[in-house]
Design a protein around this motif. Structure first.
Motif, PDB file in Angstrom:
ATOM      1  N   GLY A 116     -80.491  17.277 -49.962  1.00  0.00           N
ATOM      2  CA  GLY A 116     -80.729  18.622 -49.458  1.00  0.00           C
ATOM      3  C   GLY A 116     -79.472  19.456 -49.331  1.00  0.00           C
ATOM      4  N   TYR A 117     -78.300  18.855 -49.535  1.00  0.00           N
ATOM      5  CA  TYR A 117     -77.034  19.591 -49.527  1.00  0.00           C
ATOM      6  C   TYR A 117     -76.683  19.943 -50.963  1.00  0.00           C
ATOM      7  CZ  TYR A 117     -76.211  17.968 -44.744  1.00  0.00           C
ATOM      8  OH  TYR A 117     -76.307  17.724 -43.396  1.00  0.00           O
ATOM      9  N   ASN A 118     -76.055  21.092 -51.158  1.00  0.00           N
ATOM     10  CA  ASN A 118     -75.583  21.473 -52.481  1.00  0.00           C
ATOM     11  C   ASN A 118     -74.492  22.524 -52.322  1.00  0.00           C
ATOM     12  OD1 ASN A 118     -75.340  21.577 -55.250  1.00  0.00           O
ATOM     13  ND2 ASN A 118     -77.489  22.054 -55.630  1.00  0.00           N
ATOM     14  N   ILE A 119     -73.648  22.633 -53.326  1.00  0.00           N
ATOM     15  CA  ILE A 119     -72.596  23.648 -53.347  1.00  0.00           C
ATOM     16  C   ILE A 119     -72.464  24.129 -54.777  1.00  0.00           C
ATOM     17  CG2 ILE A 119     -70.711  21.994 -53.646  1.00  0.00           C
ATOM     18  CD1 ILE A 119     -69.070  23.894 -51.723  1.00  0.00           C
ATOM     19  N   PRO A 179     -84.104  21.807 -41.480  1.00  0.00           N
ATOM     20  CA  PRO A 179     -84.451  20.775 -40.505  1.00  0.00           C
ATOM     21  C   PRO A 179     -85.951  20.488 -40.420  1.00  0.00           C
ATOM     22  CG  PRO A 179     -83.504  22.712 -39.412  1.00  0.00           C
ATOM     23  CD  PRO A 179     -83.463  22.960 -40.880  1.00  0.00           C
ATOM     24  N   GLU A 180     -86.766  21.395 -40.925  1.00  0.00           N
ATOM     25  CA  GLU A 180     -88.219  21.213 -40.874  1.00  0.00           C
ATOM     26  C   GLU A 180     -88.757  20.421 -42.068  1.00  0.00           C
ATOM     27  OE1 GLU A 180     -89.978  22.370 -38.215  1.00  0.00           O
ATOM     28  OE2 GLU A 180     -88.010  22.953 -37.427  1.00  0.00           O
ATOM     29  N   LYS A 181     -87.915  20.164 -43.070  1.00  0.00           N
ATOM     30  CA  LYS A 181     -88.386  19.510 -44.286  1.00  0.00           C
ATOM     31  C   LYS A 181     -87.839  18.102 -44.402  1.00  0.00           C
ATOM     32  CE  LYS A 181     -89.424  23.628 -46.715  1.00  0.00           C
ATOM     33  NZ  LYS A 181     -89.394  24.397 -47.883  1.00  0.00           N
ATOM     34  N   MET A 182     -88.582  17.273 -45.094  1.00  0.00           N
ATOM     35  CA  MET A 182     -88.146  15.898 -45.334  1.00  0.00           C
ATOM     36  C   MET A 182     -87.124  15.888 -46.469  1.00  0.00           C
ATOM     37  SD  MET A 182     -91.685  13.757 -44.976  1.00  0.00           S
ATOM     38  CE  MET A 182     -90.865  12.234 -45.347  1.00  0.00           C
ATOM     39  N   VAL A 183     -86.122  15.029 -46.344  1.00  0.00           N
ATOM     40  CA  VAL A 183     -85.111  14.876 -47.389  1.00  0.00           C
ATOM     41  C   VAL A 183     -84.901  13.390 -47.652  1.00  0.00           C
ATOM     42  CG1 VAL A 183     -83.904  17.041 -46.917  1.00  0.00           C
ATOM     43  CG2 VAL A 183     -83.246  14.981 -45.682  1.00  0.00           C
ATOM     44  N   THR A 184     -84.322  13.090 -48.783  1.00  0.00           N
ATOM     45  CA  THR A 184     -84.035  11.695 -49.107  1.00  0.00           C
ATOM     46  C   THR A 184     -82.961  11.162 -48.164  1.00  0.00           C
ATOM     47  OG1 THR A 184     -82.391  12.356 -50.746  1.00  0.00           O
ATOM     48  CG2 THR A 184     -84.624  11.961 -51.539  1.00  0.00           C
ATOM     49  N   GLN A 185     -83.089   9.930 -47.780  1.00  0.00           N
ATOM     50  CA  GLN A 185     -82.121   9.286 -46.899  1.00  0.00           C
ATOM     51  C   GLN A 185     -81.125   8.518 -47.765  1.00  0.00           C
ATOM     52  OE1 GLN A 185     -82.098   9.747 -43.408  1.00  0.00           O
ATOM     53  NE2 GLN A 185     -83.474  11.333 -44.135  1.00  0.00           N
TER      54      GLN A 185
END
Length: 163
Positions: A94-97, A120-126
């Motif tokens: 969920g991070y990108n630049i 923060p409301e969405k699911m992301v890969t761990q």
């Protein structure tokens, strides 16, 4: 009624004046790079991680940077340079630049970047990720450049680097 119109006009005029006079809105100079793919989202953190990098790679420092930075092992430069931005180690997906654009104004490169962090409301890969972006520029594009300024898309200065 006239008072409301007059107040609206004054507010609009003031807003346009602030936007036009803001020196951080770096639309000056010659556009030498613009990304064709844009990332969507926003930066939802207070600041960039401590491991974030905003770096100019030159033929003089490329060997040193290859030992310091991730993902540039195969990078080669003739007389040009490369602009590298990275968020460092991020705890989830969920991070990108992204380097949005690079402009040359006199002897300065102005690099505009966009970073996003997960909603923060969405699911992301761990999974640990290392988002980065790299743009190579030819010698003719960066002739006489001695300074690089990094800005967010909102016009906030991130870093100034002398080269």
């Amino acid at each position: 009624m006239k008072a409301k119109i007059m107040i609206s006009f004054l507010i609009l005029s003031l807003a346009l004046t602030v936007i036009a006079c803001n020196p951080q809105l770096k639309n000056k100079g010659t556009l030498i790079y613009k990304t064709s793919q844009k990332i969507e989202g926003q930066w939802r953190q207070d600041e960039y991680p401590d491991a974030s990098e905003f770096v100019t790679i030159t033929p003089d420092n490329i060997q040193q940077k290859k030992t310091e930075l991730r993902n540039i092992d195969g990078l080669s430069l003739d007389d040009g340079l490369a602009v590298y931005v990275a968020l460092g180690e991020c705890p989830t997906g969920g991070y990108n630049i992204q380097i949005r654009e690079i402009r040359k104004a006199d002897q300065t490169l102005v690099v505009t970047i966009k970073a996003i962090s997960p909603d923060p409301e969405k699911m992301v890969t761990q999974v640990i990720t290392y988002p980065y972006d790299l743009v190579r520029l030819s010698a003719s594009e960066v002739q006489e450049v001695n300074k690089v300024l990094f800005y967010t898309v909102a016009g906030e200065k991130i870093k100034k680097e002398e080269i």
